[in-house]
Structure formats: structure tokens, C-alpha cells
Scaffold this motif. Structure first.
Motif, short mmCIF file in Angstrom:
data_model
loop_
_atom_site.label_atom_id
_atom_site.label_comp_id
_atom_site.label_asym_id
_atom_site.label_seq_id
_atom_site.Cartn_x
_atom_site.Cartn_y
_atom_site.Cartn_z
N ASN A 54 -91.67 -57.40 -50.39
CA ASN A 54 -91.00 -56.58 -49.39
C ASN A 54 -91.41 -57.02 -47.99
O ASN A 54 -90.58 -57.23 -47.10
N ARG B 108 -94.37 -45.83 -45.51
CA ARG B 108 -93.73 -46.33 -46.72
C ARG B 108 -94.32 -45.70 -47.97
O ARG B 108 -93.60 -45.46 -48.95
N THR C 291 -84.14 -49.35 -52.59
CA THR C 291 -84.60 -50.32 -51.61
C THR C 291 -84.21 -51.74 -52.03
O THR C 291 -83.76 -52.55 -51.21
N HIS D 105 -80.51 -49.45 -44.21
CA HIS D 105 -81.74 -49.53 -45.00
C HIS D 105 -82.86 -48.74 -44.35
O HIS D 105 -83.57 -47.96 -45.01
N ALA E 118 -84.66 -45.20 -45.60
CA ALA E 118 -86.11 -45.11 -45.76
C ALA E 118 -86.66 -43.92 -44.97
O ALA E 118 -87.56 -43.20 -45.44
#
Length: 227
Positions: free
Chosen positions: A136, A167, A180, A206, A210
Motif C-alpha cells: 500500500n 489508517r 481499498t 479513494h 478512507a
């Protein structure tokens, strides 16, 4: 096994930091010196020095008469970080789509396959989220490398530690991990197709997804004030 390869303090600092950023220690969690000493097989002095360094970096907070806790952001903090990040990531993806080459297209597709592999059951059993986090982070780093704007990349990197902590909030459940992956796939396909506007839109979406996930899971984290 004790820590031997670096100075004890540096090794303790790196290990605790890694465990925080990988989600082993959750935002709001109490970091007790004795537990850390037992875990790393070192004395209290290097643990205290390591925690002081982490405090200077904003990864932990000290509560008088209570102890040291992994930093837990407020919802306003999360909003501010993600609003800023959405702008940076959107522009980064847009520029990457304009600058992508055949070689970098192959690299993006390789990254996508590695992210998919990191979610396989056996991989997760062996490595937890470490492989997923590795790829990631590499994906986002590579987008900005191909974007080629050093000022933009420096601005993004100032958000690195806060975003890594947040996160952990966003990735409490597997559903968000899978979502994701799909969002990353959309970004990569748009970049490879050299569609800068779609790349920007997918990157911004995205980040906003999140953000929403982090806010939804915020109340499920430990409350440092109550420990």
C-alpha cells in the motif's frame, strides 16, 4: 530473543514505532513500560528513551499520572488530514497518468498483483497486515515518484505518520481492506490508460472513502482517557 543488531535504544524505538504503524498497538492504547520491556527483553531506560522520541514525533502522548498512549486523533483531526490528502493524492494521480511510461505501467501492474497476493488467506496468516501495508505504501510512493513533482511529494510526506495512525482506524475490518484494493485497482487502471481525469477522480474518491471509514470506526478504538 533480545535486541542486538542496533543500539538497544534505537532498536527499541524502531520496533515500537513499527508496531504502532502496523496496527499492533491501536490509537488510544496504553503502552505500559513493563509490557514493552518484557516484549523486547530490554531494561526500562531504552524503552523510556524510545517513547520520548516517539512522543516528539507525535506518535504517542504522555498523560500525567496515567502513562503513555498511542496517539488517538479527534474527528476534526481526521477531517483535516483527509481533506488535505485528497487534494494531494488527486493531483499526484493526475500527474502520474500524464507522465507514465511503458516501464512504469508494468511496475504499477506488478504492484497491483502484489497487493492482491497480500490479501490471500495464507499470506495474511503468515504476515498479518505487514505485506499489505508494505505494498500500500509503495503504491502511493510510486504514484508520486511518477508524478514527478518534488514539492507535492514533500507536502504528502508531512502527512505520513498521521495518516498511518489513522489508517489503523480505517482498517479495523476486512471489508475496508478489500474495498481499498478495488479502489487501488481503479486508480492503477486509469493511470495505465493515461486517463488523467479518471485517475484524479478515483484517487480522490479513494481518500474520501478512507476518511468515511476512519470516522465510522473512530468510536471503536480504546479511550486513552479511561485507561
Amino acid at each position: 530473543m533480545g535486541l542486538r543488531t542496533q543500539t538497544i535504544t534505537d532498536a527499541a524505538y524502531e520496533k515500537i514505532k513499527s508496531d504502532i504503524l502496523s496496527g499492533k498497538y491501536k490509537p488510544g492504547q496504553h503502552l505500559r513500560e513493563k509490557d514493552l520491556c518484557d516484549d523486547l527483553q530490554v531494561s526500562r531506560t531504552p524503552i523510556r528513551d524510545a517513547l520520548n522520541r516517539l512522543g516528539q514525533e507525535g506518535l504517542v502522548v504522555v498523560k500525567p499520572h496515567k502513562g503513555v498512549f498511542v496517539r488517538k486523533f479527534t474527528k476534526k483531526n481526521i477531517q483535516d488530514y483527509y481533506q488535505t490528502r485528497a487534494v494531494l493524492e488527486g493531483l499526484g494521480a493526475e500527474l502520474a497518468a500524464k507522465n507514465v511510461t511503458d516501464s512504469s505501467k508494468r511496475e504499477f501492474l506488478m504492484i497491483l498483483e502484489k497487493m492482491k497476493e497480500s490479501l490471500l488467506t495464507e499470506k495474511r496468516k503468515q504476515l498479518g497486515d505487514k505485506a499489505l501495508i508494505k505494498w500500500n505504501d509503495y503504491f502511493h510512493d510510486y504514484v508520486f515518484k511518477i508524478a514527478g513533482n518534488e514539492v507535492l511529494d514533500k507536502m504528502r510526506k508531512t502527512l505520513a505518520y498521521p495518516i498511518a495512525l489513522i489508517r489503523v482506524t480505517s482498517w479495523i475490518d476486512d471489508g475496508r481492506r478489500l474495498q481499498t484494493l478495488k479502489e487501488h485497482e481503479n486508480i492503477i487502471k486509469a493511470i495505465v490508460a493515461e486517463d488523467s481525469q479518471k485517475a484524479k477522480q478515483y484517487a480522490e474518491l479513494h481518500i474520501y472513502n478512507a476518511w468515511r471509514s476512519a470516522e465510522e470506526n473512530w468510536d471503536r478504538l480504546p479511550d486513552e482517557e479511561e485507561q
